[in-house]
Design an enzyme around this catalytic site. Structure first.
Site, PDB file in Angstrom:
ATOM      1  N   CYS A 113      88.224   0.543  16.511  1.00 41.15           N
ATOM      2  CA  CYS A 113      88.240   1.954  16.952  1.00 41.15           C
ATOM      3  C   CYS A 113      87.180   2.805  16.250  1.00 41.15           C
ATOM      4  O   CYS A 113      86.846   3.892  16.728  1.00 41.15           O
ATOM      5  CB  CYS A 113      89.606   2.558  16.709  1.00 41.15           C
ATOM      6  SG  CYS A 113      90.915   1.612  17.483  1.00 41.15           S
ATOM      7  N   HIS A 252      89.403  10.000  16.312  1.00 39.03           N
ATOM      8  CA  HIS A 252      89.841   8.876  17.146  1.00 39.03           C
ATOM      9  C   HIS A 252      91.257   9.175  17.623  1.00 39.03           C
ATOM     10  O   HIS A 252      92.141   9.493  16.823  1.00 39.03           O
ATOM     11  CB  HIS A 252      89.812   7.589  16.322  1.00 39.03           C
ATOM     12  CG  HIS A 252      90.511   6.456  17.007  1.00 39.03           C
ATOM     13  ND1 HIS A 252      90.261   6.135  18.308  1.00 39.03           N
ATOM     14  CD2 HIS A 252      91.480   5.610  16.566  1.00 39.03           C
ATOM     15  CE1 HIS A 252      91.036   5.119  18.658  1.00 39.03           C
ATOM     16  NE2 HIS A 252      91.782   4.782  17.620  1.00 39.03           N
ATOM     17  N   ASN A 282      94.965   5.653  23.532  1.00 37.32           N
ATOM     18  CA  ASN A 282      94.002   5.108  22.573  1.00 37.32           C
ATOM     19  C   ASN A 282      93.050   4.144  23.300  1.00 37.32           C
ATOM     20  O   ASN A 282      93.488   3.121  23.806  1.00 37.32           O
ATOM     21  CB  ASN A 282      94.784   4.372  21.470  1.00 37.32           C
ATOM     22  CG  ASN A 282      93.906   3.749  20.407  1.00 37.32           C
ATOM     23  OD1 ASN A 282      92.698   3.609  20.590  1.00 37.32           O
ATOM     24  ND2 ASN A 282      94.512   3.351  19.310  1.00 37.32           N
TER      25      ASN A 282
HETATM   26  N1  ACO Z   1     109.889   3.263  23.480  1.00 38.37           N
HETATM   27  C1  ACO Z   1     111.085   3.420  22.917  1.00 38.37           C
HETATM   28  N2  ACO Z   1     111.379   2.981  21.694  1.00 38.37           N
HETATM   29  C2  ACO Z   1     110.386   2.347  21.003  1.00 38.37           C
HETATM   30  C3  ACO Z   1     109.097   2.157  21.550  1.00 38.37           C
HETATM   31  C4  ACO Z   1     108.874   2.650  22.848  1.00 38.37           C
HETATM   32  N3  ACO Z   1     107.683   2.527  23.450  1.00 38.37           N
HETATM   33  N4  ACO Z   1     108.357   1.504  20.634  1.00 38.37           N
HETATM   34  C5  ACO Z   1     109.106   1.312  19.566  1.00 38.37           C
HETATM   35  N5  ACO Z   1     110.342   1.809  19.776  1.00 38.37           N
HETATM   36  C6  ACO Z   1     111.509   1.817  18.888  1.00 38.37           C
HETATM   37  C7  ACO Z   1     111.444   0.728  17.846  1.00 38.37           C
HETATM   38  O1  ACO Z   1     111.941  -0.486  18.367  1.00 38.37           O
HETATM   39  C8  ACO Z   1     112.334   1.298  16.765  1.00 38.37           C
HETATM   40  O2  ACO Z   1     113.668   1.077  17.145  1.00 38.37           O
HETATM   41  P1  ACO Z   1     114.785   0.685  16.025  1.00 38.37           P
HETATM   42  O3  ACO Z   1     114.809   1.874  15.099  1.00 38.37           O
HETATM   43  O4  ACO Z   1     115.997   0.481  16.823  1.00 38.37           O
HETATM   44  O5  ACO Z   1     114.248  -0.553  15.358  1.00 38.37           O
HETATM   45  C9  ACO Z   1     112.091   2.812  16.859  1.00 38.37           C
HETATM   46  O6  ACO Z   1     111.517   3.031  18.159  1.00 38.37           O
HETATM   47  C10 ACO Z   1     111.152   3.334  15.816  1.00 38.37           C
HETATM   48  O7  ACO Z   1     110.035   2.478  15.752  1.00 38.37           O
HETATM   49  P2  ACO Z   1     108.828   2.748  14.791  1.00 38.37           P
HETATM   50  O8  ACO Z   1     107.833   1.643  14.917  1.00 38.37           O
HETATM   51  O9  ACO Z   1     109.346   3.070  13.420  1.00 38.37           O
HETATM   52  O10 ACO Z   1     108.242   4.083  15.470  1.00 38.37           O
HETATM   53  P3  ACO Z   1     107.120   5.004  14.939  1.00 38.37           P
HETATM   54  O11 ACO Z   1     107.613   6.380  14.867  1.00 38.37           O
HETATM   55  O12 ACO Z   1     106.418   4.430  13.740  1.00 38.37           O
HETATM   56  O13 ACO Z   1     106.069   4.958  16.130  1.00 38.37           O
HETATM   57  C11 ACO Z   1     103.971   3.963  16.688  1.00 38.37           C
HETATM   58  C12 ACO Z   1     105.473   3.733  16.503  1.00 38.37           C
HETATM   59  C13 ACO Z   1     103.788   4.964  17.783  1.00 38.37           C
HETATM   60  C14 ACO Z   1     103.320   2.641  17.069  1.00 38.37           C
HETATM   61  C15 ACO Z   1     103.374   4.492  15.371  1.00 38.37           C
HETATM   62  O14 ACO Z   1     103.775   3.690  14.291  1.00 38.37           O
HETATM   63  C16 ACO Z   1     101.883   4.561  15.396  1.00 38.37           C
HETATM   64  O15 ACO Z   1     101.301   5.323  16.137  1.00 38.37           O
HETATM   65  N6  ACO Z   1     101.195   3.786  14.527  1.00 38.37           N
HETATM   66  C17 ACO Z   1      99.773   3.810  14.465  1.00 38.37           C
HETATM   67  C18 ACO Z   1      99.215   3.041  15.564  1.00 38.37           C
HETATM   68  C19 ACO Z   1      97.741   3.262  15.638  1.00 38.37           C
HETATM   69  O16 ACO Z   1      97.254   4.330  15.395  1.00 38.37           O
HETATM   70  N7  ACO Z   1      97.008   2.269  15.953  1.00 38.37           N
HETATM   71  C20 ACO Z   1      95.640   2.581  16.117  1.00 38.37           C
HETATM   72  C21 ACO Z   1      94.783   1.586  15.853  1.00 38.37           C
HETATM   73  S1  ACO Z   1      94.283   0.848  17.327  1.00 38.37           S
HETATM   74  C22 ACO Z   1      92.864  -0.005  16.973  1.00 38.37           C
HETATM   75  O17 ACO Z   1      92.315   0.130  15.930  1.00 38.37           O
HETATM   76  C23 ACO Z   1      92.384  -1.003  17.975  1.00 38.37           C
END
Ligand code: ACO
Length: 325
Positions: A113, A252, A282
């Site tokens: 990214c 980003h 993204n």
């Molecule tokens: N819909 C509903 N529930 C979901 C979803 C979804 N799409 N995805 C995850 N959940 C659930 C999980 O299973 C979890 O449930 P549980 O508590 O029963 O286990 C709950 O939601 C919380 O999950 P978390 O992973 O803790 O959620 P979080 O608030 O951290 O959000 C996310 C997840 C959006 C992926 C976040 O961690 C994030 O944005 N991380 C950074 C990702 C990023 O920026 N990547 C960029 C790099 S890309 C690149 O470089 C190519």
């Protein structure tokens, strides 16, 4: 004094939209969860037959036109992508042929990214050294080709698109400073396990879904805020500026919560951050490229403004560029 600057910009988004409501039919998720946790409402999906080069070509043509150049005037093409058409040849070579940039050398970079920020940084060196005159930098990604559509924790995040700029000697829109960095100890946090020399493709790798991207979302989240704020701070300081001198931060577009946390760390109000994550999700290296082109087209950048582009990605890579518009 003339030094490396932005001569032209362009971006391209495939027309097909996939909304959160559409995703509700694929996986156990909701529009409400995706919006509040990520800030994404919809993303673009490239047609099955399109590859990264097809997306990149469209943005490239617009950037060349915007710079009032012809394809023959381009002497180097740098393509930032993690979704290249093939492992080799490089996507930049394919684009060189498709746009008729017959005088250009071409290579790809993989900084995930952060790729577009890395690409601008590399282009600046070549322009300031006098080696090349007009460099086409492209961020082009078909992220949906790497997505496991049964994994709700990743499939809601990504989209397809491309953006491009021409870097050449200029009196305005100058690249005032840059900073790029890496923390390879985080290389496991975001990866595509199979298809490389470590785990070549086999029936088992396909069966075990190892050709789809894997991410430790929580870990990436925490590191992203820190490294983006650090990178922006370093580039801003190198440009002889304070954070308060930045008129527009173009980050980003990974997750709205990450971006707001970065802005808070930098002491920037929300209105100084460019956001289009709601529309596109993204798009990896294409995110900052599209955002820069859109911010300019939408009149969000005015002459004399200090613009800071900042990104992080798999690697972990991170970087920032300050452009004096
Ligand atoms: N819909 C509903 N529930 C979901 C979803 C979804 N799409 N995805 C995850 N959940 C659930 C999980 O299973 C979890 O449930 P549980 O508590 O029963 O286990 C709950 O939601 C919380 O999950 P978390 O992973 O803790 O959620 P979080 O608030 O951290 O959000 C996310 C997840 C959006 C992926 C976040 O961690 C994030 O944005 N991380 C950074 C990702 C990023 O920026 N990547 C960029 C790099 S890309 C690149 O470089 C190519």
């Amino acid at each position: 004094m003339e030094q490396a600057g932005i001569l032209g910009l362009g971006c391209y988004l495939p027309s097909r939209k996939m909304t959160n409501k559409d995703l509700e039919k694929l996986v156990d998720t909701s529009d409400e969860w995706i919006m509040t946790r990520t800030g994404i409402k919809e993303r673009r999906i490239a047609p099955k037959e399109s590859a990264a080069s097809d997306l990149g070509v469209e943005a490239a043509k617009l950037a060349i036109k915007d710079a009032r150049l012809k394809p023959e005037d381009i002497d180097l093409i740098i393509v930032a992508t993690v979704t290249g058409d093939m492992a080799f040849p490089s996507t930049s070579c394919i684009i060189q042929d498709k746009i008729g940039a017959i005088n250009a050398a071409a290579f790809d970079i993989n900084a995930a990214c952060s790729g577009f920020v890395f690409g601008i940084t590399i282009a600046k060196q070549f322009v300031d050294s006098g080696l090349y005159k007009n460099i086409l930098v492209i961020g082009a990604e078909k992220m949906t080709s790497l997505v496991d559509w049964t994994d709700r924790s990743t499939c809601v995040l990504f989209g397809d698109g491309s953006g491009a700029c021409i870097v050449g000697k200029s009196k305005d829109r100058q690249i005032a400073s840059y900073f790029i960095g890496c923390d390879g100890s985080g290389s496991n946090l975001l990866r595509l396990p199979a298809g490389g020399s470590r785990i070549p493709a086999t029936e088992d790798t396909v069966k075990n879904k190892l050709h789809f991207l894997k991410m430790e979302g929580n870990e990436v989240f925490k590191l992203a805020v820190k490294v983006m704020a650090d990178a922006a701070n370093k580039a801003i300081t190198k440009a002889g500026l304070l954070c308060s001198d930045i008129n527009l931060l173009i980050p980003h577009q990974a997750n709205i919560r990450i971006l707001l946390a970065v802005a808070k760390k930098l002491g920037l109000p929300e209105e100084k951050i460019f956001l289009n994550i709601e529309k596109y999700g993204n798009m990896s290296s294409a995110s900052t490229a599209v955002a820069l082109a859109e911010a300019n087209k939408d009149g969000r950048i005015k002459k004399g403004d200090n613009v800071c582009l900042v990104a992080f990605g798999s690697g972990l890579t991170y970087g920032a560029v300050v452009i004096k518009w």
